[in-house]
Design a protein around this motif. Structure first.
Motif, PDB file in Angstrom:
ATOM      1  N   UNK A  79      -2.413 -11.813 -15.184  1.00 34.93           N
ATOM      2  CA  UNK A  79      -1.788 -10.438 -14.043  1.00 34.93           C
ATOM      3  C   UNK A  79      -0.692 -10.566 -15.023  1.00 34.93           C
ATOM      4  N   UNK A  80       0.093  -9.224 -14.799  1.00 30.48           N
ATOM      5  CA  UNK A  80       1.289  -9.254 -15.542  1.00 30.48           C
ATOM      6  C   UNK A  80       2.536  -8.934 -13.793  1.00 30.48           C
ATOM      7  N   UNK A  81       3.025  -9.802 -13.569  1.00 31.35           N
ATOM      8  CA  UNK A  81       3.736 -10.138 -11.854  1.00 31.35           C
ATOM      9  C   UNK A  81       4.710  -9.010 -12.504  1.00 31.35           C
ATOM     10  N   UNK A  82       4.992  -8.789 -13.479  1.00 28.75           N
ATOM     11  CA  UNK A  82       6.049  -6.643 -12.953  1.00 28.75           C
ATOM     12  C   UNK A  82       5.247  -5.991 -12.130  1.00 28.75           C
ATOM     13  N   UNK A  83       3.408  -6.206 -12.631  1.00 33.99           N
ATOM     14  CA  UNK A  83       2.896  -4.584 -12.318  1.00 33.99           C
ATOM     15  C   UNK A  83       3.054  -4.812 -11.020  1.00 33.99           C
ATOM     16  N   UNK A  84       2.959  -5.694  -9.737  1.00 30.40           N
ATOM     17  CA  UNK A  84       2.522  -6.183  -8.548  1.00 30.40           C
ATOM     18  C   UNK A  84       1.702  -5.713  -8.159  1.00 30.40           C
ATOM     19  N   UNK A  85       0.649  -6.036  -6.821  1.00 31.90           N
ATOM     20  CA  UNK A  85      -0.405  -5.293  -6.238  1.00 31.90           C
ATOM     21  C   UNK A  85      -0.952  -4.225  -5.714  1.00 31.90           C
ATOM     22  N   UNK A  86      -1.197  -3.278  -6.781  1.00 32.63           N
ATOM     23  CA  UNK A  86      -1.157  -1.972  -5.601  1.00 32.63           C
ATOM     24  C   UNK A  86      -2.313  -1.360  -5.308  1.00 32.63           C
ATOM     25  N   UNK A  87      -2.345  -0.423  -4.104  1.00 37.14           N
ATOM     26  CA  UNK A  87      -3.399  -0.339  -3.522  1.00 37.14           C
ATOM     27  C   UNK A  87      -4.868  -0.528  -4.302  1.00 37.14           C
ATOM     28  N   UNK A  88      -6.054  -1.064  -4.010  1.00 39.39           N
ATOM     29  CA  UNK A  88      -6.763  -0.829  -4.082  1.00 39.39           C
ATOM     30  C   UNK A  88      -7.929  -1.294  -5.941  1.00 39.39           C
ATOM     31  N   UNK A  89      -6.491  -2.005  -6.176  1.00 35.94           N
ATOM     32  CA  UNK A  89      -6.791  -2.713  -7.486  1.00 35.94           C
ATOM     33  C   UNK A  89      -7.198  -4.177  -7.072  1.00 35.94           C
ATOM     34  N   UNK A  90      -7.448  -4.604  -7.896  1.00 36.61           N
ATOM     35  CA  UNK A  90      -7.812  -6.527  -8.168  1.00 36.61           C
ATOM     36  C   UNK A  90      -7.024  -7.027  -8.282  1.00 36.61           C
ATOM     37  N   UNK A  91      -6.004  -6.228  -9.320  1.00 31.04           N
ATOM     38  CA  UNK A  91      -4.849  -7.419  -9.475  1.00 31.04           C
ATOM     39  C   UNK A  91      -4.604  -8.839 -10.606  1.00 31.04           C
ATOM     40  N   UNK A  92      -6.661  -9.218 -10.173  1.00 31.85           N
ATOM     41  CA  UNK A  92      -6.461  -9.989 -10.992  1.00 31.85           C
ATOM     42  C   UNK A  92      -7.333  -9.574 -12.107  1.00 31.85           C
ATOM     43  N   UNK A  93      -6.463  -9.957 -13.822  1.00 28.49           N
ATOM     44  CA  UNK A  93      -8.206  -9.743 -14.655  1.00 28.49           C
ATOM     45  C   UNK A  93      -8.663 -10.899 -14.464  1.00 28.49           C
ATOM     46  N   UNK A  94     -10.110 -10.727 -14.419  1.00 32.52           N
ATOM     47  CA  UNK A  94     -11.191 -12.301 -14.548  1.00 32.52           C
ATOM     48  C   UNK A  94     -11.295 -12.333 -15.710  1.00 32.52           C
TER      49      UNK A  94
END
Length: 754
Positions: free
Chosen positions: A67-82
């Motif tokens: 993940x990109x720590x700068x982006x943060x966790x957005x609503x509806x976003x899984x946050x992590x690219x597996x």
């Protein structure tokens, strides 16, 4: 709580300070600390930072992603690219160029950044066999000129030398030699090694038998001397997974000089034999070339194998051997030698030179074997590994030992090895081209092997091996590698719980040396590594029970030991004031220049500014999973797995957070014996948006009573002035509770007397 202090005025004693920190450049002003940014959902654990990316893993299903720590966790976003799935829980990880190595219980697991995502080679494959055999070359001849018996001592050697030079000029071998191959990646790191084999033509050593030349009187009419040249055939016996094909960039072919059976700088030994025939006496000259003892044989093979690292010369590089369209079989020419006589003489001399012994531990961990480890650190180009676990190579297949390939028909074969403990390992292979002849060198890269059976095309061969019955427990070893190669090991009485690179002194003594701190139940030690030695020095008997009890902060290292907080600089250890027994996790937050101490059994963490005068608390509920502490310190960032998800403590949001601050102000007496009666309390408070309750209590003789309570909501642009009509007292307790945004500032309260 803030450190208590007394100025020329009142004494301030802070007993509670939640989510407040000193403002930048204003230590007397506190600023609300925003909530750490959530960057991934709960269940993800931080693993390693890779440039602008953070690699994380999920113990529940062993997924690994980024993940990109700068982006943060957005609503509806899984946050992590597996990116893939780990074979088991990670133990430690390190970055090297674009590649990340994750040490797991199943071995080293790899992934590599491509610019848009991660390619996942994963665990190293079972490498295919590489057959090194003789490929047909030219047949050349020369003449031993006519002359006398005495001439043969020189002319026979001249003829041999001529054949050797002519074949070398053609790029062909004349005599047997030792060879092996290395598989390397684009950084030059060796991924795999093949066993050393003796490459020899079907006839073996050539011209090793004496020459018999008819004589007439004391003269002869000469004779022809012939040699069959050959090249080296390199044949792959299989393929590897697609993810590894581009990673293996080359096969490097190494070969020793040839085992010449003639000392080309000497003279032959000549004897004359006579035999009476029917009509006359027949005479012949028997010519024995000098140096026949240097021909290939068991003793010379053993000498060459044990010295191969210094004798072997890289004679070819086969690029991209697993690429699409690769022929899987190549012919390698003999290296050009400027002076065949000098080269052969140097080889004979090298075979008799002292042999450097490799430590048993190093051989157990070196290729083709590998290892995994639970901890690592790098310093000065050397990488230290701790808490090792050996990963043994499955063994070479039948094709690796072949000296001749018989045909192109499909075949199946296996190598069966019986170990000293009675266990059996079997390596089964199949392919095209049946091994027709096994070479004179058969080895297995494990000192506990005692018997090896090779089966190929219906035929079999069994040889007994001499096992080494003594072993070292690798779990208590420290290993040092340079570019992936094990260069040394050190044994310890107890396994350390953590290792860190130590800074050098900068003096001449440190040149070419790497130093590491070792932390464990038996104390703190310094490991010093040079090109020729490793030494361990005890620095302190302070016990460190867990890797989470150690962190680096600039040039210093801080650690928790038996309820104490210690600071280690070079080899000097000092203790910080306070009681720290309740904490079991420690990291350094570089953006605030403070230590963060936490407990997995508590819901708050304590922050201690490095070199500062205060202690603060912050809400932090860790969620350690899979044996991981849930905290990762990486450069200026600290990542924590919490009940709210994976958070970045170095990046704060602007939303309101809970705050709490309580302090007791003891007024200064005007003169001896005079009591102070406060009439006005001034609380410097500035905020654009807050919802706070401000309470003032009279405190005397251990008892307190509420004087006034105020509710502050919205913006406050000037200090709060609270009038108190009270009897003279010893102290006033001021409390601020509620929620506020990070732009909220709180100064030091003051009391004004009647």
């Amino acid at each position: 709580m803030l450190k208590n202090f007394t100025e020329s005025g009142d004494e301030l004693r802070v007993t509670d300070c939640l989510n407040l920190r000193p403002a930048e450049g204003r230590s007397e002003i506190l600023k609300v600390a925003g909530a750490p940014r959530v960057i991934a959902p709960e269940g993800w654990m931080p693993l390693i930072a890779d440039g602008e990316r953070l690699l994380v893993y999920r113990p529940a299903d062993l997924s690994i992603g980024w993940l990109d720590p700068e982006a943060g966790l957005q609503p509806g976003d899984p946050g992590v690219s597996v990116a893939g799935t780990l074979p088991s829980l990670p133990l430690c990880a390190f970055a090297e160029g674009t590649a990340i190595t994750v040490m797991t219980g199943d071995g080293a697991w790899l992934l590599e950044w491509t610019g848009s995502g991660y390619k996942v080679p994963g665990l190293a494959p079972d490498w295919p066999d590489i057959a090194l055999t003789a490929a047909e070359g030219s047949i050349i001849s020369t003449t031993v000129p006519a002359g006398t018996v005495g001439d043969l001592a020189v002319t026979a050697v001249d003829a041999y030398r001529s054949l050797a030079a002519d074949l070398n000029a053609l790029g062909q071998f004349m005599q047997p030699f030792m060879a092996r191959c290395l598989l390397v990646d684009k950084g030059g790191r060796v991924l795999h090694v093949t066993p050393p084999v003796c490459v020899t033509p079907a006839t073996g050593s050539q011209l090793a038998d004496p020459l018999h030349i008819p004589l007439s009187e004391d003269s002869h009419n000469g004779c022809s001397m012939e040699a069959r040249g050959f090249r080296l055939s390199v044949a792959l016996g299989g393929d590897i997974p697609e993810a590894w094909r581009d990673r293996v960039t080359a096969i490097e072919v190494f070969a020793s000089p040839q085992f010449h059976c003639c000392d080309m700088s000497g003279k032959a030994t000549v004897t004359v034999s006579r035999r009476s025939g029917a009509a006359m006496v027949e005479a012949s000259a028997n010519v024995f070339l000098p140096g026949r003892e240097n021909a290939v044989g068991s003793s010379n093979l053993l000498r060459a194998i044990s010295r191969f690292d210094s004798l072997g010369e890289r004679i070819a590089v086969i690029d991209n051997p697993f690429a699409a369209g690769s022929p899987a079989q190549w012919t390698v020419d003999a290296p050009q030698v400027a002076d065949v006589t000098a080269s052969a003489k140097a080889f004979v001399k090298a075979l008799g030179s002292p042999c450097a012994r490799v430590g048993r531990a190093e051989s157990l961990l070196s290729l083709p074997h590998t290892f995994t480890a639970a901890m690592t650190a790098e310093n000065g180009g050397r990488r230290l590994w701790g808490r090792l676990s050996r990963r043994t190579w499955r063994g070479y297949g039948a094709g690796a030992f072949a000296s001749q390939i018989g045909d192109d028909m499909p075949w199946q074969g296996q190598v069966r090895v019986v170990m000293a403990d009675g266990t059996t390992r079997v390596s089964a292979v199949d392919g095209l081209g049946t091994p027709a002849l096994v070479g004179p060198v058969i080895s297995y890269p494990d000192p506990s092997a005692r018997q090896l059976t090779i089966t190929a095309g219906g035929a079999g061969l069994t040889v007994d091996l001499a096992p080494d019955a003594s072993f070292e427990p690798v779990d208590r070893l420290l290993a040092v590698t340079v570019n992936g190669e094990v260069t040394g090991t050190a044994g310890l009485s107890q396994t350390p719980v953590a290792v860190l690179a130590a800074r050098g002194s900068g003096g001449a003594w440190d040149f070419g040396r790497s130093r590491f701190y070792l932390f464990g139940a038996d104390g703190i030690r310094m490991l010093t590594v040079s090109a020729s030695a490793m030494s361990v020095t005890l620095l302190s008997e302070a016990v460190v029970a867990d890797a989470g009890h150690v962190c680096r902060a600039g040039a210093a290292v801080y650690l928790l030991s038996a309820g104490r907080l210690l600071k280690l600089e070079n080899s000097r250890l000092t203790a910080l004031d306070g009681e720290w027994r309740q904490f079991d996790r420690l990291v350094y937050c570089a953006d605030r220049d403070e230590l963060l101490l936490a407990s997995t059994d508590d819901n708050e963490a304590t922050s201690l500014p490095v070199g500062g005068s205060g202690v603060y608390t912050t809400p932090l509920v860790l969620r350690p999973l899979g044996g991981h502490s849930g905290l990762l310190q990486s450069g200026a960032s600290v990542y924590a797995a919490t009940e709210d998800g994976l958070v970045d403590l170095g990046r704060r949001g602007n939303e309101p957070v809970p705050v709490s601050w309580t302090a007791t102000v003891t007024p200064k007496a005007v003169r001896a014996g005079q009591r102070f009666a406060a009439a006005l309390t001034e609380i410097p408070l500035w905020t654009d948006s807050a919802d706070l309750t401000v309470s003032v209590r009279r405190s005397y003789m251990g008892r307190s009573a509420l004087l006034k309570s105020y509710h502050v909501k919205g913006a406050v642009r000037s200090p709060l002035l609270l009038r108190l009509g009270v009897r003279p007292g010893v102290a006033v307790e001021i409390s601020v509770q509620g929620t506020a945004r990070p732009d909220t500032l709180l100064g030091r309260p003051t009391l004004t007397p009647h």
